[in-house]
Design a protein around this motif. Structure first.
Motif, short mmCIF file in Angstrom:
data_model
loop_
_atom_site.label_atom_id
_atom_site.label_comp_id
_atom_site.label_asym_id
_atom_site.label_seq_id
_atom_site.Cartn_x
_atom_site.Cartn_y
_atom_site.Cartn_z
N VAL A 104 -8.67 -67.25 -89.66
CA VAL A 104 -7.70 -66.17 -89.55
C VAL A 104 -6.83 -66.44 -88.33
O VAL A 104 -7.35 -66.73 -87.25
CB VAL A 104 -8.41 -64.80 -89.40
N ARG A 105 -5.52 -66.35 -88.50
CA ARG A 105 -4.61 -66.73 -87.42
C ARG A 105 -4.16 -65.55 -86.57
O ARG A 105 -3.74 -65.71 -85.43
CB ARG A 105 -3.37 -67.42 -87.99
N GLY A 106 -4.24 -64.32 -87.10
CA GLY A 106 -3.78 -63.17 -86.34
C GLY A 106 -2.26 -63.16 -86.21
O GLY A 106 -1.55 -63.83 -86.95
N CYS A 107 -1.77 -62.38 -85.24
CA CYS A 107 -0.33 -62.24 -85.05
C CYS A 107 0.17 -63.26 -84.03
O CYS A 107 -0.24 -63.22 -82.87
CB CYS A 107 0.00 -60.83 -84.57
N PRO A 108 1.06 -64.18 -84.44
CA PRO A 108 1.54 -65.18 -83.50
C PRO A 108 2.35 -64.58 -82.36
O PRO A 108 2.36 -65.11 -81.25
CB PRO A 108 2.41 -66.10 -84.38
N LEU A 109 3.04 -63.49 -82.62
CA LEU A 109 3.85 -62.87 -81.57
C LEU A 109 2.98 -62.27 -80.47
O LEU A 109 3.29 -62.43 -79.27
CB LEU A 109 4.75 -61.78 -82.18
N PHE A 110 1.90 -61.61 -80.84
CA PHE A 110 1.01 -61.05 -79.83
C PHE A 110 0.28 -62.15 -79.08
O PHE A 110 0.10 -62.07 -77.86
CB PHE A 110 0.01 -60.08 -80.49
N ALA A 111 -0.16 -63.17 -79.81
CA ALA A 111 -0.86 -64.28 -79.16
C ALA A 111 0.05 -64.98 -78.16
O ALA A 111 -0.34 -65.24 -77.01
CB ALA A 111 -1.36 -65.27 -80.21
N LEU A 112 1.28 -65.27 -78.58
CA LEU A 112 2.22 -65.94 -77.70
C LEU A 112 2.67 -65.03 -76.56
O LEU A 112 2.73 -65.45 -75.40
CB LEU A 112 3.43 -66.42 -78.50
N GLY A 113 2.97 -63.78 -76.88
CA GLY A 113 3.45 -62.85 -75.87
C GLY A 113 2.44 -62.64 -74.77
O GLY A 113 2.80 -62.59 -73.58
N SER A 114 1.17 -62.50 -75.12
CA SER A 114 0.14 -62.28 -74.10
C SER A 114 -0.06 -63.52 -73.25
O SER A 114 -0.43 -63.42 -72.08
CB SER A 114 -1.19 -61.88 -74.76
N GLU A 115 0.23 -64.70 -73.82
CA GLU A 115 0.06 -65.94 -73.07
C GLU A 115 1.19 -66.17 -72.07
O GLU A 115 0.95 -66.61 -70.94
CB GLU A 115 -0.02 -67.14 -74.02
N VAL A 116 2.42 -65.86 -72.45
CA VAL A 116 3.57 -66.22 -71.61
C VAL A 116 4.12 -65.06 -70.81
O VAL A 116 5.08 -65.23 -70.06
CB VAL A 116 4.71 -66.82 -72.47
N CYS A 117 3.51 -63.87 -70.91
CA CYS A 117 4.10 -62.68 -70.29
C CYS A 117 4.30 -62.83 -68.79
O CYS A 117 5.22 -62.23 -68.22
CB CYS A 117 3.27 -61.44 -70.60
N ASN A 118 3.46 -63.62 -68.13
CA ASN A 118 3.58 -63.78 -66.68
C ASN A 118 4.06 -65.16 -66.27
O ASN A 118 4.05 -65.49 -65.08
CB ASN A 118 2.24 -63.49 -66.01
#
Length: 204
Positions: A104-118
């Motif tokens: 299961v891949r989940g949401c790419p936007l949430f995964a990416l957003g949480s990674e690059v937010c800072n």
């Protein structure tokens, strides 16, 4: 350069797959070029950086998804049905991806957003922009449902944030436990939060 007709598109497809299957931080330009079958010099012909190709890929993916969402959230569709169909879309997409990828891949936007937010403000801004589009769709359905007396939601924006957080939380949980069936009851949960009657799930 790779075939000039599709080298740019292949680079965007490659970065999307690499980030979704791994992470943005671990993905390198060399990996993107290898995956796309494009020489590194050609990468810089189209893009200045990894951030540029990732942001471009997000925008392209969003534009490809928009017609489906426009149809689901059409004003001609009953508002609660729009939300049910949105939940169904998420379930079916993740089920198909698991068949293709094995997990299961989940949401790419949430995964990416949480990674690059800072760490990457430009890419983070693009993620927030696209998530905002999704929020607008959900808010419009809630507003129409309230107007029609189907639910009580005098603050549709707040309810939309609540539903979006709920649905994305389920997607994240489904990815963590690698079980797409976590998403099966999303529609019932969404309607429960809204205080609406449960809708019947479509037959497979």
């Amino acid at each position: 350069m790779g075939r000039s007709s599709d080298a740019k598109e292949r680079l965007m497809e490659a970065v999307t797959e690499l980030i979704w299957h791994g992470s943005y931080g671990s993905t390198t330009i060399d990996q993107i070029c290898e995956k796309a079958g494009v020489k590194k010099g050609s990468f810089y012909y189209f893009f200045e950086s990894k951030c540029d190709v990732a942001a471009a890929a997000l925008e392209v993916n969003w534009e490809q998804r928009r017609p489906e969402l426009d149809a689901i959230f059409s004003p001609t569709v009953p508002p609660l049905e729009r939300l049910r169909c949105f939940c169904e879309m998420g379930y079916e997409n993740q089920k198909e991806l698991k068949k293709q990828c094995g997990s299961v891949r989940g949401c790419p936007l949430f995964a990416l957003g949480s990674e690059v937010c800072n760490s990457d403000e430009r890419l983070h801004k693009k993620v927030k922009e696209i998530l905002g589009h999704y929020h607008t769709y959900i808010e419009s359905a809630i507003r129409d449902a309230h107007t029609q007396g189907l639910i009580h939601a005098p603050d549709p924006a707040a309810k939309a944030r609540m539903l979006f957080a709920y649905s994305e939380g389920l997607l994240t949980q489904a990815r963590i436990v690698n079980d797409v069936e976590v998403l099966r009851e999303m529609a019932e949960g969404v309607l429960g939060i809204l205080g609406a009657k449960t809708v019947t799930r479509k037959a497979a």
